[in-house]
Motif scaffolding. Structure first.
Motif, short mmCIF file in Angstrom:
data_model
loop_
_atom_site.label_atom_id
_atom_site.label_comp_id
_atom_site.label_asym_id
_atom_site.label_seq_id
_atom_site.Cartn_x
_atom_site.Cartn_y
_atom_site.Cartn_z
N VAL A 290 -5.49 9.26 -4.94
CA VAL A 290 -6.09 10.06 -3.87
C VAL A 290 -5.10 11.16 -3.44
CG1 VAL A 290 -7.01 10.01 -1.52
CG2 VAL A 290 -7.43 8.09 -3.07
N THR A 291 -3.88 10.76 -3.17
CA THR A 291 -2.87 11.73 -2.73
C THR A 291 -1.49 11.11 -2.86
OG1 THR A 291 -2.18 13.16 -0.89
CG2 THR A 291 -2.98 10.99 -0.30
N ASN A 292 -0.47 11.92 -2.56
CA ASN A 292 0.88 11.34 -2.48
C ASN A 292 1.21 11.10 -1.01
OD1 ASN A 292 1.19 14.10 -1.87
ND2 ASN A 292 3.32 14.08 -2.50
N ALA A 293 2.31 10.42 -0.75
CA ALA A 293 2.65 10.08 0.63
C ALA A 293 4.16 9.97 0.75
CB ALA A 293 2.02 8.75 1.00
N ALA A 294 4.62 10.10 1.99
CA ALA A 294 6.07 10.05 2.22
C ALA A 294 6.44 8.98 3.23
CB ALA A 294 6.55 11.40 2.75
N CYS A 295 7.64 8.45 3.10
CA CYS A 295 8.21 7.58 4.12
C CYS A 295 8.77 8.47 5.24
CB CYS A 295 9.34 6.75 3.54
SG CYS A 295 8.86 5.72 2.14
N PHE A 296 9.29 7.83 6.29
CA PHE A 296 9.84 8.56 7.43
C PHE A 296 10.86 9.61 6.97
CE2 PHE A 296 13.26 9.26 10.42
CZ PHE A 296 12.58 9.57 11.59
N GLY A 297 10.66 10.84 7.43
CA GLY A 297 11.65 11.89 7.22
C GLY A 297 11.89 12.28 5.78
N CYS A 298 11.01 11.88 4.88
CA CYS A 298 11.27 12.14 3.46
C CYS A 298 10.67 13.47 3.03
CB CYS A 298 10.70 11.03 2.60
SG CYS A 298 10.84 11.39 0.84
N THR A 299 11.46 14.28 2.36
CA THR A 299 10.96 15.56 1.87
C THR A 299 10.65 15.50 0.37
OG1 THR A 299 13.26 16.28 1.61
CG2 THR A 299 12.13 16.95 3.62
N ILE A 300 10.66 14.28 -0.19
CA ILE A 300 10.29 14.13 -1.60
C ILE A 300 8.81 13.71 -1.70
CG2 ILE A 300 10.77 12.97 -3.78
CD1 ILE A 300 13.64 12.50 -2.79
N ALA A 301 8.47 12.62 -1.00
CA ALA A 301 7.09 12.12 -0.97
C ALA A 301 6.61 11.65 -2.34
CB ALA A 301 6.14 13.17 -0.39
N CYS A 302 7.27 10.65 -2.86
CA CYS A 302 6.90 10.12 -4.18
C CYS A 302 5.76 9.12 -4.12
CB CYS A 302 8.10 9.45 -4.84
SG CYS A 302 8.42 7.78 -4.21
N GLY A 303 5.41 8.65 -2.92
CA GLY A 303 4.46 7.53 -2.80
C GLY A 303 3.07 7.86 -3.33
N ARG A 304 2.37 6.84 -3.77
CA ARG A 304 1.00 7.01 -4.29
C ARG A 304 0.00 6.38 -3.33
NH1 ARG A 304 1.48 10.88 -7.61
NH2 ARG A 304 3.14 11.16 -6.12
N VAL A 305 -1.09 7.06 -3.11
CA VAL A 305 -2.21 6.47 -2.37
C VAL A 305 -3.42 6.49 -3.30
CG1 VAL A 305 -3.71 6.67 -0.36
CG2 VAL A 305 -1.28 7.23 -0.17
N SER A 306 -4.04 5.33 -3.48
CA SER A 306 -5.11 5.21 -4.46
C SER A 306 -6.37 4.60 -3.86
CB SER A 306 -4.66 4.28 -5.60
OG SER A 306 -3.58 4.82 -6.27
N LYS A 307 -7.47 4.78 -4.57
CA LYS A 307 -8.72 4.10 -4.23
C LYS A 307 -9.24 3.46 -5.51
CE LYS A 307 -11.12 6.23 -0.42
NZ LYS A 307 -12.24 7.06 -0.01
N ILE A 308 -9.55 2.20 -5.39
CA ILE A 308 -10.04 1.47 -6.56
C ILE A 308 -11.49 1.89 -6.84
CG2 ILE A 308 -10.99 -0.54 -5.33
CD1 ILE A 308 -9.56 -2.27 -7.53
N ASP A 309 -11.90 1.75 -8.08
CA ASP A 309 -13.29 1.97 -8.47
C ASP A 309 -14.13 0.84 -7.87
OD1 ASP A 309 -15.72 2.09 -9.73
OD2 ASP A 309 -14.91 2.27 -11.77
N ALA A 310 -15.03 1.18 -6.94
CA ALA A 310 -15.77 0.14 -6.22
C ALA A 310 -16.70 -0.66 -7.14
CB ALA A 310 -16.57 0.76 -5.08
N THR A 311 -16.92 -0.14 -8.36
CA THR A 311 -17.79 -0.90 -9.27
C THR A 311 -16.98 -1.85 -10.17
OG1 THR A 311 -17.67 0.75 -11.05
CG2 THR A 311 -19.40 1.05 -9.39
N HIS A 312 -15.66 -1.83 -10.03
CA HIS A 312 -14.84 -2.69 -10.90
C HIS A 312 -15.10 -4.16 -10.58
CE1 HIS A 312 -11.02 -4.56 -12.42
NE2 HIS A 312 -11.29 -3.73 -13.42
#
Ligand code: SF4
Lengths: 615, 84
Positions: A290-312
């Motif tokens: 879905v998008t990337n995300a960051a921890c507190f004060g982070c200017t890299i933002a490597c985190g992943r935010v995902s949504k599963i396939d609801a039909t899985h």
């Protein structure tokens, strides 16, 4: 003051919370977080202690840069004797919890003893108290955070907690904060559960004040942020693709451990990679990512935010899993995927959600499933014992086993003990892909030789984050070295181990090291922290921390024999890829490493080494 | 002779649409073809060609114009990336 100079000591047995001053002499020698908390720990705890006994302690610690405007300055670490390993454990987490601890005015929280009943710690600035957690016991991490936020009537309270796995004795349970960030490895959550401590809820309103030289600090922090921005890896690569971009790199290099390390390349690697996460699914036309995300004060933002396939199949009729959640990082995708031969991205997404929801380490869990699948393949474990068919590659088995492990049901209870105990129980101890009882991360030691030495000598059991020589051997950071040779790896590993000890003790994320060296961190520390923080001093602090951890492990009963890899990696050559025909050269590298470290042939630091380091 | 070109991460965009699902393009090339020639042929921006592997083995920047591809080899290229 980069340090708040205050420690909160929580006696769980007697239900008391006391403030005490931080030992500033020790802060000058061990900096903070990993180093300083480990110093407190080794001074107060018998190395032979049973990790799950009340005599073990658990420390949550920030670094001097935690909560400051330094990029990624939101980290905290959990230090204890690991439930999985019996070795010193230090698990580092991002998110927002660490900074909140600082804002509440605490450098660290030391938990000792064992509460007679489930409790959680509530901290609002100076006010700290243990509260009843009977209503939280049996709840998941996600439920716990929601209930606490509601009952405190404060959506900004920051929570870390254990899930059901930590209550049920899963030996690799994590402490999860901010829903998807975890002090993940070695079973720090299991220790927390053994103390009847369900959660910590923090609210701080103070900010971090009193820098040694605030102006110089802001200048140094701004310059260091620019370095991260200008660097192609931290400025573009990590935010766009996250750590998961490595899946195809490592597979191509023939260093992707597959099916419990039987193979080094996975035919479905692409299907579970960053590239696949970004692709539109045929079922719903949306991408997993879905998008990337960051921890507190982070200017890299490597985190992943995902949504599963609801039909899985894993989430049919389970709408609670259809929302956006902390997505797959490389390590989790590898352990839940390639390590078991499972090439179903949505199944990995589901298993990863369960790991977050109920707080257990996807690396150790996935690798243990891999070991169980090999035992099944060999006919040692049967369908009846596991409760289902569990061949390599079974996404159905992976998803079911994840839920069973979270709840402590059936064969899930055995998986919760980790691969070392599982394989020993079924007469095949050599099939556990672990060091000091902790499962390997996502790099094969035959294809990346330095990582074999990294794993074998890591103080917390097999771990990639103690000395990430992949940076040099694969990515050419800071210089390119040949992954297939053992020459020079002893020096390389020592250098990475010592530098990483400093980063882990400062309050910043180790991912900054793709762009920063100690020379970028040093001016920030020197401006923030009282005292004279030169490069020489930091190098010495890093080496001191490493040797201190080593001494604890030696006193706990670990010997040179424990600095070794499973026989498979030393006798079964890689079958394909650039490392074809190669085994790990660990037996050659180990003595070289001991020498470089100033240790004797048994891996014990010599008197000269100890006195040079002031130990 | 037959070789394969694999482009990953942001470089995937430089592959024909049908090859993006696999990140792989199977090709016929002249003997003597080098990574540098392939980089030019597919108009790949130099600064995005960070990690260059042939059959998984690193090709240092200085050898991109001299190391020739052999029959059946796979050339894989990434922009600057890292992980953990
Ligand atoms: S680089 Fe990633 S893990 Fe590190 S602080 Fe930033 S978002 Fe968190």
């Amino acid at each position: 003051m980069a340090w708040t100079r205050k420690i909160l000591r929580v006696d769980l047995t007697n239900g008391t919370c006391k403030s005490e001053p931080l030992n500033m002499k020790l802060a000058q020698e061990y900096l903070g977080q990993r180093g300083l908390a480990t110093k407190y720990f080794v001074d107060e705890v018998d190395p032979k202690v049973d990790p799950l006994s009340p005599a073990n302690k658990l420390i949550m610690a920030t670094g001097p840069l935690t909560g400051t405007p330094a990029s990624t300055g939101g980290r905290y670490s959990v230090i204890t004797k690991g439930a999985l390993t019996g070795a010193i454990a230090c698990s580092n987490s991002g998110g927002y919890f660490g900074a909140e601890m600082k804002f509440a005015g605490w450098d660290m929280i030391i938990f000792e003893g064992k509460s007679p009943k489930p409790v959680y710690l509530s901290v609002e600035d100076d006010k700290a108290e243990l509260r009843d957690a009977s209503h939280l016991w049996g709840k998941t991490v996600w439920q716990t955070e929601e209930i606490i936020k509601k009952s405190h009537q404060d959506p900004q309270v920051r929570v870390c907690s254990i899930g059901r796995s930590g209550e049920n004795g899963v030996l690799y349970a994590c402490i999860v904060n901010d829903l998807h960030r975890a002090a993940g490895r070695s079973g720090v959550g299991t220790v927390m559960g053994s103390k009847n401590l369900k959660a910590v809820a923090l609210r701080g309103t103070r900010g971090v004040a009193g820098m040694k030289d605030a102006k110089a600090f802001m200048k140094a922090a701004t310059a260091a942020k620019q370095v991260l921005k200008d660097n192609a890896v931290t400025g573009q690569g990590l935010p766009a693709f996250g750590t998961q971009v490595l899946m195809n790199v490592i597979n191509e290099m023939g260093a992707l451990p597959t099916r419990n390390h039987r193979d080094v390349q996975f035919e479905s690697a692409r299907k579970i990679s960053a590239e696949a996460m970004a692709e539109k699914r045929p079922t719903d036309g949306k991408s997993n990512l879905v998008t990337n995300a960051a921890c507190f004060g982070c200017t890299i933002a490597c985190g992943r935010v995902s949504k599963i396939d609801a039909t899985h199949f894993s989430v049919v009729n389970k709408p609670e899993y259809w929302g956006a959640t902390g997505g797959l990082e490389y390590e989790a995708a590898w352990a839940l995927g390639a390590a078991n031969g499972v090439g179903d991205l949505e199944a990995l997404t589901f298993a990863n959600m369960i790991c977050n929801e109920d707080g257990y380490d996807p690396i150790s869990f996935g690798a243990t499933v891999g070991a169980a699948m090999e035992l099944y393949d060999l006919g040692i474990l049967t369908k009846e014992q596991i409760g289902m068919d569990a061949p390599f590659g079974s996404a159905e088995a992976l998803c079911k086993l994840a839920e069973m492990t979270a709840r402590g049901e059936g064969f899930g209870k055995e998986l919760g003990l980790g691969s070392k105990r599982l394989c020993a129980k079924y007469g095949k101890p050599e099939l556990s892909m672990s060091v000091k009882g902790q499962e390997f991360p996502a790099y094969d030691s035959r294809g990346i030789q330095g990582m074999g030495l990294t794993y074998a000598t890591s103080n917390r059991g097999a771990c990639h984050l103690r000395s990430y020589t992949v940076a040099s051997e694969v990515l050419g950071i800071p210089v390119k070295t040949d992954p297939l040779v053992t020459e020079g790896k002893a020096d390389l590993v020592k250098a990475f181990q010592d530098a990483t000890s400093v980063f882990d003790s400062a309050g910043v994320c180790v991912f900054t090291t793709f762009a920063w060296t100690l020379a970028d961190l040093q001016p920030q520390l020197d401006a923030a922290c009282e005292g004279d923080w030169t490069m020489e001093k930091l190098a010495l602090v890093g080496e001191r921390i490493w040797n201190m951890e080593r001494q604890f492990n030696n006193a706990a009963g670990f010997t040179a024999k424990d600095d070794d890899l499973p026989p498979r990696l030393k006798t079964e050559p890689a079958k394909t890829g650039p490392a074809k025909g190669l085994v790990s050269g660990i037996d050659k590298m180990r003595p070289e490493y001991y020498k470089v470290r100033g240790w004797d042939a048994n891996g014990v630091p010599t008197k000269e080494t100890l006195s040079r380091l002031g130990l | 002779m037959k070789v394969a070109l694999k482009l990953y991460a942001t470089l995937s965009d430089y592959l024909p649409a049908e090859a993006r699902q696999t990140n792989r393009l199977d090709l016929e090339v002249e003997p003597g073809t080098t990574p540098a020639m392939m980089i030019e042929r597919y108009a790949l921006p130099q600064k995005l060609c960070h990690l260059v592997l042939i059959d998984g083995v690193f090709v240092p920047p200085g050898m991109r114009a001299t190391r020739t591809l052999e029959e059946g080899e796979v050339l894989a290229i990434w922009p600057p990336v890292a992980g953990g």
